[in-house]
Design a protein around this motif. Sequence first.
Motif, PDB file in Angstrom:
ATOM      1  N   LEU A 283       0.807  -1.222   0.000  1.00  0.00           N
ATOM      2  CA  LEU A 283       0.000   0.000   0.000  1.00  0.00           C
ATOM      3  C   LEU A 283       0.840   1.272   0.000  1.00  0.00           C
ATOM      4  CD1 LEU A 283      -3.045  -0.907   2.268  1.00  0.00           C
ATOM      5  CD2 LEU A 283      -2.931  -0.755  -0.225  1.00  0.00           C
ATOM      6  N   PRO A 284       1.917   1.357   0.807  1.00  0.00           N
ATOM      7  CA  PRO A 284       2.759   2.550   0.696  1.00  0.00           C
ATOM      8  C   PRO A 284       3.330   2.736  -0.708  1.00  0.00           C
ATOM      9  CG  PRO A 284       3.259   1.380   2.720  1.00  0.00           C
ATOM     10  CD  PRO A 284       2.361   0.491   1.922  1.00  0.00           C
ATOM     11  N   GLN A 285       3.678   1.645  -1.364  1.00  0.00           N
ATOM     12  CA  GLN A 285       4.172   1.735  -2.743  1.00  0.00           C
ATOM     13  C   GLN A 285       3.089   2.249  -3.676  1.00  0.00           C
ATOM     14  OE1 GLN A 285       6.218  -1.716  -4.306  1.00  0.00           O
ATOM     15  NE2 GLN A 285       5.671  -1.208  -6.421  1.00  0.00           N
ATOM     16  N   LEU A 286       1.874   1.740  -3.509  1.00  0.00           N
ATOM     17  CA  LEU A 286       0.760   2.204  -4.341  1.00  0.00           C
ATOM     18  C   LEU A 286       0.544   3.704  -4.181  1.00  0.00           C
ATOM     19  CD1 LEU A 286      -1.821   1.697  -6.091  1.00  0.00           C
ATOM     20  CD2 LEU A 286      -3.032   1.337  -3.920  1.00  0.00           C
ATOM     21  N   PHE A 287       0.434   4.167  -2.924  1.00  0.00           N
ATOM     22  CA  PHE A 287       0.147   5.582  -2.681  1.00  0.00           C
ATOM     23  C   PHE A 287       1.308   6.473  -3.115  1.00  0.00           C
ATOM     24  CE2 PHE A 287      -2.864   3.828   0.604  1.00  0.00           C
ATOM     25  CZ  PHE A 287      -4.016   4.227  -0.066  1.00  0.00           C
ATOM     26  N   ALA A 288       2.538   6.006  -2.898  1.00  0.00           N
ATOM     27  CA  ALA A 288       3.694   6.791  -3.331  1.00  0.00           C
ATOM     28  C   ALA A 288       3.716   6.923  -4.847  1.00  0.00           C
ATOM     29  CB  ALA A 288       4.986   6.144  -2.836  1.00  0.00           C
ATOM     30  N   GLY A 289       3.450   5.824  -5.541  1.00  0.00           N
ATOM     31  CA  GLY A 289       3.441   5.873  -7.000  1.00  0.00           C
ATOM     32  C   GLY A 289       2.364   6.791  -7.544  1.00  0.00           C
ATOM     33  N   LEU A 290       1.170   6.708  -6.972  1.00  0.00           N
ATOM     34  CA  LEU A 290       0.069   7.565  -7.433  1.00  0.00           C
ATOM     35  C   LEU A 290       0.349   9.034  -7.142  1.00  0.00           C
ATOM     36  CD1 LEU A 290      -2.986   5.370  -6.382  1.00  0.00           C
ATOM     37  CD2 LEU A 290      -2.114   5.756  -8.700  1.00  0.00           C
ATOM     38  N   ALA A 291       0.920   9.316  -5.956  1.00  0.00           N
ATOM     39  CA  ALA A 291       1.261  10.701  -5.622  1.00  0.00           C
ATOM     40  C   ALA A 291       2.317  11.245  -6.577  1.00  0.00           C
ATOM     41  CB  ALA A 291       1.739  10.789  -4.177  1.00  0.00           C
ATOM     42  N   LEU A 292       3.328  10.430  -6.874  1.00  0.00           N
ATOM     43  CA  LEU A 292       4.354  10.843  -7.829  1.00  0.00           C
ATOM     44  C   LEU A 292       3.766  11.055  -9.214  1.00  0.00           C
ATOM     45  CD1 LEU A 292       7.429   8.583  -6.920  1.00  0.00           C
ATOM     46  CD2 LEU A 292       7.265  11.076  -6.687  1.00  0.00           C
ATOM     47  N   TYR A 293       2.821  10.215  -9.584  1.00  0.00           N
ATOM     48  CA  TYR A 293       2.192  10.357 -10.898  1.00  0.00           C
ATOM     49  C   TYR A 293       1.442  11.687 -10.991  1.00  0.00           C
ATOM     50  CZ  TYR A 293      -0.223   9.041 -15.180  1.00  0.00           C
ATOM     51  OH  TYR A 293      -0.693   9.007 -16.477  1.00  0.00           O
ATOM     52  N   GLY A 294       0.646  11.995  -9.979  1.00  0.00           N
ATOM     53  CA  GLY A 294      -0.068  13.270  -9.990  1.00  0.00           C
ATOM     54  C   GLY A 294       0.878  14.448 -10.006  1.00  0.00           C
ATOM     55  N   LEU A 295       1.964  14.359  -9.223  1.00  0.00           N
ATOM     56  CA  LEU A 295       2.956  15.426  -9.214  1.00  0.00           C
ATOM     57  C   LEU A 295       3.610  15.571 -10.584  1.00  0.00           C
ATOM     58  CD1 LEU A 295       4.678  17.527  -7.733  1.00  0.00           C
ATOM     59  CD2 LEU A 295       6.217  15.673  -7.045  1.00  0.00           C
ATOM     60  N   SER A 296       3.915  14.447 -11.244  1.00  0.00           N
ATOM     61  CA  SER A 296       4.552  14.520 -12.556  1.00  0.00           C
ATOM     62  C   SER A 296       3.632  15.164 -13.588  1.00  0.00           C
ATOM     63  CB  SER A 296       4.978  13.123 -13.023  1.00  0.00           C
ATOM     64  OG  SER A 296       3.863  12.314 -13.333  1.00  0.00           O
ATOM     65  N   LEU A 297       2.322  14.930 -13.469  1.00  0.00           N
ATOM     66  CA  LEU A 297       1.383  15.593 -14.369  1.00  0.00           C
ATOM     67  C   LEU A 297       1.434  17.109 -14.166  1.00  0.00           C
ATOM     68  CD1 LEU A 297      -1.818  13.328 -14.217  1.00  0.00           C
ATOM     69  CD2 LEU A 297       0.078  13.262 -15.853  1.00  0.00           C
ATOM     70  N   ALA A 298       1.488  17.530 -12.897  1.00  0.00           N
ATOM     71  CA  ALA A 298       1.568  18.960 -12.602  1.00  0.00           C
ATOM     72  C   ALA A 298       2.860  19.560 -13.144  1.00  0.00           C
ATOM     73  CB  ALA A 298       1.487  19.183 -11.091  1.00  0.00           C
ATOM     74  N   VAL A 299       3.962  18.823 -13.033  1.00  0.00           N
ATOM     75  CA  VAL A 299       5.246  19.301 -13.549  1.00  0.00           C
ATOM     76  C   VAL A 299       5.159  19.545 -15.054  1.00  0.00           C
ATOM     77  CG1 VAL A 299       7.635  18.620 -13.992  1.00  0.00           C
ATOM     78  CG2 VAL A 299       6.644  18.279 -11.730  1.00  0.00           C
ATOM     79  N   MET A 300       4.546  18.596 -15.782  1.00  0.00           N
ATOM     80  CA  MET A 300       4.454  18.746 -17.239  1.00  0.00           C
ATOM     81  C   MET A 300       3.475  19.841 -17.642  1.00  0.00           C
ATOM     82  SD  MET A 300       4.871  14.853 -18.715  1.00  0.00           S
ATOM     83  CE  MET A 300       3.735  14.081 -17.562  1.00  0.00           C
ATOM     84  N   VAL A 301       2.432  20.025 -16.856  1.00  0.00           N
ATOM     85  CA  VAL A 301       1.508  21.135 -17.135  1.00  0.00           C
ATOM     86  C   VAL A 301       2.225  22.467 -16.964  1.00  0.00           C
ATOM     87  CG1 VAL A 301      -0.539  22.354 -16.295  1.00  0.00           C
ATOM     88  CG2 VAL A 301      -0.604  19.872 -16.590  1.00  0.00           C
ATOM     89  N   ARG A 302       2.991  22.620 -15.898  1.00  0.00           N
ATOM     90  CA  ARG A 302       3.707  23.871 -15.668  1.00  0.00           C
ATOM     91  C   ARG A 302       4.827  24.087 -16.698  1.00  0.00           C
ATOM     92  NH1 ARG A 302      -0.062  25.917 -13.540  1.00  0.00           N
ATOM     93  NH2 ARG A 302      -0.319  26.209 -11.282  1.00  0.00           N
TER      94      ARG A 302
END
Length: 226
Positions: free
Chosen positions: A30-49
């Motif tokens: 579960l920590p791996q799942l949540f960490a991966g999803l959080a990183l994914y959302g952050l990476s989307l924000a990085v590419m949008v900016r």
Amino acid sequence: MRPARSRRSHASGGPPLTYVRLGERPLRRLPQLFAGLALYGLSLAVMVRAALGINPWSVLYEGLERHTSLSFGTLSGLVGALVLLLWIPLRQRPTFGTVANIVVLAFSADLGLWLLPADLGLPGRIALLVGGIPLNGLAVAVYVGARCGPGPRDGLMTGASALTGRSLRLVRTLIEVTVLAVGWLLGGGVGVGTVAYALTVGTVTQFCLPLCAYRTPAERTTAPTG
């Protein structure tokens, strides 16, 4: 129904990616799942900016954002929930990982957009793009490797592939081209980053998956040794 991609990956010598019940080593996965999803959302924000082009689904969210008062993250969650409705005729069943995908991505993407400045110069935007794409590929490997079930968009692709008998590559391409076209027509950002993402993110994910994929005790016992 198990994701078709997962079966083929394991059969071709790749890491096992089929769904593993949530009760098996949850404190490890579960920590791996949540960490991966959080990183994914952050990476989307990085590419949008970066504002140099984003992946097809983000183009759709950005296009919708121009026509509503909803945030990028909220729209990603709403679209994810709507995509789940398409799972019904495909006989796909959501898992804990599916729901977590919708919720965590929505919050982490909005948090990333709030933290990152919007008016960066070109060098800064290029740096965000160069860093955002591999971060996205790593994030996919981390959350998929937890084997808690596919996200709404992945489940749509694997379910449609299983139902039609068409290759996953063809189905994924058709869906993402359609999503990209709709997002572009709504005013979403398409650019060099969109092309760079399409050409490189799969390679990054494929490289990282063997390092991130959870293996059951039986799989670790039968895994070939080098």
